[in-house]
Design an enzyme around this catalytic site. Structure first.
Site, short mmCIF file in Angstrom:
data_model
loop_
_atom_site.label_atom_id
_atom_site.label_comp_id
_atom_site.label_asym_id
_atom_site.label_seq_id
_atom_site.Cartn_x
_atom_site.Cartn_y
_atom_site.Cartn_z
N SER A 162 0.83 -1.21 0.00
CA SER A 162 0.00 0.00 0.00
C SER A 162 0.87 1.26 0.00
O SER A 162 1.88 1.34 0.70
CB SER A 162 -0.90 0.01 1.23
N LYS A 199 -13.32 -3.65 1.74
CA LYS A 199 -14.13 -2.43 1.60
C LYS A 199 -15.62 -2.66 1.82
O LYS A 199 -16.32 -1.78 2.30
CB LYS A 199 -13.90 -1.79 0.22
N ASN A 254 -13.94 3.12 2.07
CA ASN A 254 -12.47 3.10 2.16
C ASN A 254 -11.98 3.91 3.36
O ASN A 254 -10.79 4.12 3.52
CB ASN A 254 -11.82 3.64 0.87
N ASP A 299 -13.06 7.38 -2.53
CA ASP A 299 -12.50 6.96 -3.82
C ASP A 299 -13.09 7.78 -4.98
O ASP A 299 -12.39 8.14 -5.92
CB ASP A 299 -12.78 5.47 -4.08
N ASN A 358 -18.72 -5.04 -19.00
CA ASN A 358 -18.00 -6.02 -18.17
C ASN A 358 -17.99 -7.38 -18.82
O ASN A 358 -18.92 -7.76 -19.52
CB ASN A 358 -18.67 -6.12 -16.78
N MET A 412 -7.56 3.40 -13.59
CA MET A 412 -7.36 3.27 -12.13
C MET A 412 -6.10 2.49 -11.80
O MET A 412 -5.60 2.56 -10.68
CB MET A 412 -8.58 2.58 -11.50
N TYR A 442 -2.31 1.94 -11.54
CA TYR A 442 -1.21 2.91 -11.51
C TYR A 442 0.16 2.24 -11.50
O TYR A 442 1.17 2.90 -11.32
CB TYR A 442 -1.36 3.89 -10.34
N GLY A 487 -3.96 6.69 -12.57
CA GLY A 487 -4.49 6.14 -11.32
C GLY A 487 -3.76 6.63 -10.08
O GLY A 487 -4.34 6.65 -8.99
P1 ATR Z 1 -12.28 -4.35 -7.57
O1 ATR Z 1 -12.85 -4.32 -6.20
O2 ATR Z 1 -10.87 -3.84 -7.65
O3 ATR Z 1 -13.16 -3.71 -8.58
P2 ATR Z 1 -13.18 -6.96 -8.44
O4 ATR Z 1 -14.48 -6.82 -7.73
O5 ATR Z 1 -12.46 -8.29 -8.36
O6 ATR Z 1 -12.10 -5.91 -7.95
O7 ATR Z 1 -13.42 -6.57 -9.98
C1 ATR Z 1 -12.45 -6.76 -10.97
C2 ATR Z 1 -13.00 -6.31 -12.31
O8 ATR Z 1 -12.02 -6.57 -13.34
C3 ATR Z 1 -14.25 -7.04 -12.75
O9 ATR Z 1 -15.06 -6.18 -13.51
C4 ATR Z 1 -13.69 -8.18 -13.61
O10 ATR Z 1 -14.61 -8.70 -14.54
P3 ATR Z 1 -15.62 -9.90 -14.08
O11 ATR Z 1 -16.73 -9.23 -13.32
O12 ATR Z 1 -16.08 -10.50 -15.36
O13 ATR Z 1 -14.81 -10.83 -13.23
C5 ATR Z 1 -12.58 -7.43 -14.33
N1 ATR Z 1 -11.56 -8.34 -14.84
C6 ATR Z 1 -10.58 -8.94 -14.13
N2 ATR Z 1 -9.82 -9.71 -14.95
C7 ATR Z 1 -10.34 -9.60 -16.20
C8 ATR Z 1 -10.01 -10.15 -17.48
N3 ATR Z 1 -8.98 -10.97 -17.64
N4 ATR Z 1 -10.76 -9.79 -18.54
C9 ATR Z 1 -11.81 -8.96 -18.41
N5 ATR Z 1 -12.18 -8.41 -17.22
C10 ATR Z 1 -11.46 -8.72 -16.14
#
Ligand code: ATR
Length: 282
Positions: free
Chosen positions: A21, A72, A93, A109, A159, A221, A223, A244
Site C-alpha cells: 500500500s 471495503k 475506504n 474513492d 464487463n 485506475m 497505476y 491512477g
Molecule cells: P475491484 O474491487 O478492484 O473492482 P473486483 O471486484 O475483483 O475488484 O473486480 C475486478 C473487475 O475486473 C471485474 O469487472 C472483472 O470482470 P468480471 O466481473 O467478469 O470478473 C474485471 N476483470 C478482471 N480480470 C479480467 C479479465 N482478464 N478480462 C476482463 N475483465 C477482467
C-alpha cells in the site's frame, strides 16, 4: 522527524495484503511535513479478522482507518452510520472511530477520481456527456456512485461478466446501464478502466478508443505501471489521459483531513515519493 510520543494521534490502513500500500508513504510524509505528533500504520488482519479488529478499535483507540482490498464491503457492514456516497458505492475506504464507540463509514474513492480529473483534465465536466466504465467490481461501483452524485447524465457499464454489469446498473439507478463493448465508445466524454487489466504491464481492456470522440478523456485506475498500455493507446490517439496515481493521492487528501482535522500541508511532492515507492522514476 518530529518526535512521536505517547500522546500521538494514530490512524492507519487495513488491508490484506497491506505491504504494497502507498497510503502509509503518503500520510506519513504529510504528517512529518506538518510536524504532527501522529503516526499512520499498516494493519493486516487475518482473512476473517476484520470485524474483530474494527471492534477492538472502537471508542477512540485510534482516529480512523483507510480500508483497502479485500475489506471495503465488510467495512461498510461494520459501521454504525454511513455517508450517502459510501451507501451508494456499497463500499467504504474510510472508517472513523468516534469517542462514543460508534463507527462512521465514508468513501473518498469517488472524490479521488473527480479530483484527479480536475487536476489532469481541467475543463472536463462529468455532466457533459456519457461515461463508459470498464469493469463492474468494487472499483467500478465507487466510480459509478461518484458520477451519479456528480450529475452524470449516462453511465455505460461494460464487463466481461454481463450479469454483474446489469446488477450494478440496477443498484445505481436509471442513469446507469449495462452495454456491449462495441456500443460503449460512441459519443463518450469519459472512459474509465476500473478492471485490473494492465496491472503489472499487461494489455489493458479491449475497447475501440478510436470510436470515441477526440474530446474524450481516458482514466485508468491501474497505476502500476503509471503509463499503462491503455493510457498509451489513448495518448497515441490524441485523447486526454488521467492516471491512477493521481486518483490514489486525491482520495488520501479527505482521509487525512478526517483523521487529523487539517488539510495535508502544501509543498510535499507525494507524487514523486509514491512513484519512487513503486519503482518508477519521478
Ligand atoms: P475491484 O474491487 O478492484 O473492482 P473486483 O471486484 O475483483 O475488484 O473486480 C475486478 C473487475 O475486473 C471485474 O469487472 C472483472 O470482470 P468480471 O466481473 O467478469 O470478473 C474485471 N476483470 C478482471 N480480470 C479480467 C479479465 N482478464 N478480462 C476482463 N475483465 C477482467
Amino acid at each position: 522527524m518530529s518526535a512521536i510520543t505517547g500522546a500521538a494521534m494514530v490512524a492507519g490502513i487495513i488491508g490484506r495484503p497491506v505491504t504494497h500500500s502507498l497510503s502509509p508513504v503518503l500520510h506519513n510524509a504529510w504528517i512529518e511535513a506538518a510536524g504532527l505528533n501522529a503516526v499512520y500504520a499498516p494493519l493486516a488482519p487475518t482473512a476473517d479478522g476484520f470485524q474483530a479488529l474494527v471492534n477492538g478499535l472502537r471508542g477512540g483507540v485510534i482516529r480512523g482507518v483507510n480500508v483497502t482490498i479485500p475489506f471495503k464491503e465488510e467495512a461498510l457492514a461494520a459501521a454504525d452510520e454511513l455517508s450517502d456516497r459510501a451507501r451508494l458505492a456499497g463500499a467504504a475506504n474510510l472508517l472513523l472511530f468516534r469517542a462514543d464507540g460508534t463507527v462512521f463509514a465514508d468513501n473518498t474513492d469517488g472524490l479521488g477520481m473527480l479530483g484527479a480529473l480536475a487536476a489532469q483534465a481541467p475543463g472536463f465536466d462529468p455532466r457533459s456527456g456519457p461515461t463508459v466504465i470498464l469493469g463492474a467490481g468494487g472499483a467500478a461501483r465507487g466510480a459509478a456512485a461518484a458520477l451519479v452524485l456528480a450529475g452524470a447524465p449516462e453511465i455505460r457499464i461494460v464487463n466481461r461478466t454481463f450479469d454483474r454489469a446489469q446488477a450494478l446498473a440496477r443498484d445505481l439507478g436509471p442513469a446507469v446501464r449495462a452495454v456491449s463493448v462495441e456500443a460503449a465508445p460512441a459519443g463518450a466524454g469519459l472512459i474509465i478502466n476500473a478492471t485490473s487489466l494492465g496491472l503489472g504491464g499487461g494489455p489493458g481492456p479491449e475497447i475501440d478508443l478510436a470510436a470515441a470522440p477526440l474530446s474524450a478523456v481516458v482514466l485508468d485506475m491501474v497505476y502500476k505501471p503509471l503509463r499503462t498500455e491503455f493510457l498509451r493507446r489513448a495518448a497515441d490517439l490524441g485523447l486526454a489521459t488521467v492516471d491512477g496515481l493521481e486518483m490514489l493521492i486525491r482520495q488520501a487528501v479527505p482521509s487525512f483531513e478526517a483523521f487529523f482535522d487539517q488539510a495535508p500541508p502544501a509543498g510535499v511532492d507525494v507524487r514523486a515519493l509514491a512513484l519512487r515507492a513503486v519503482g518508477e522514476t519521478p
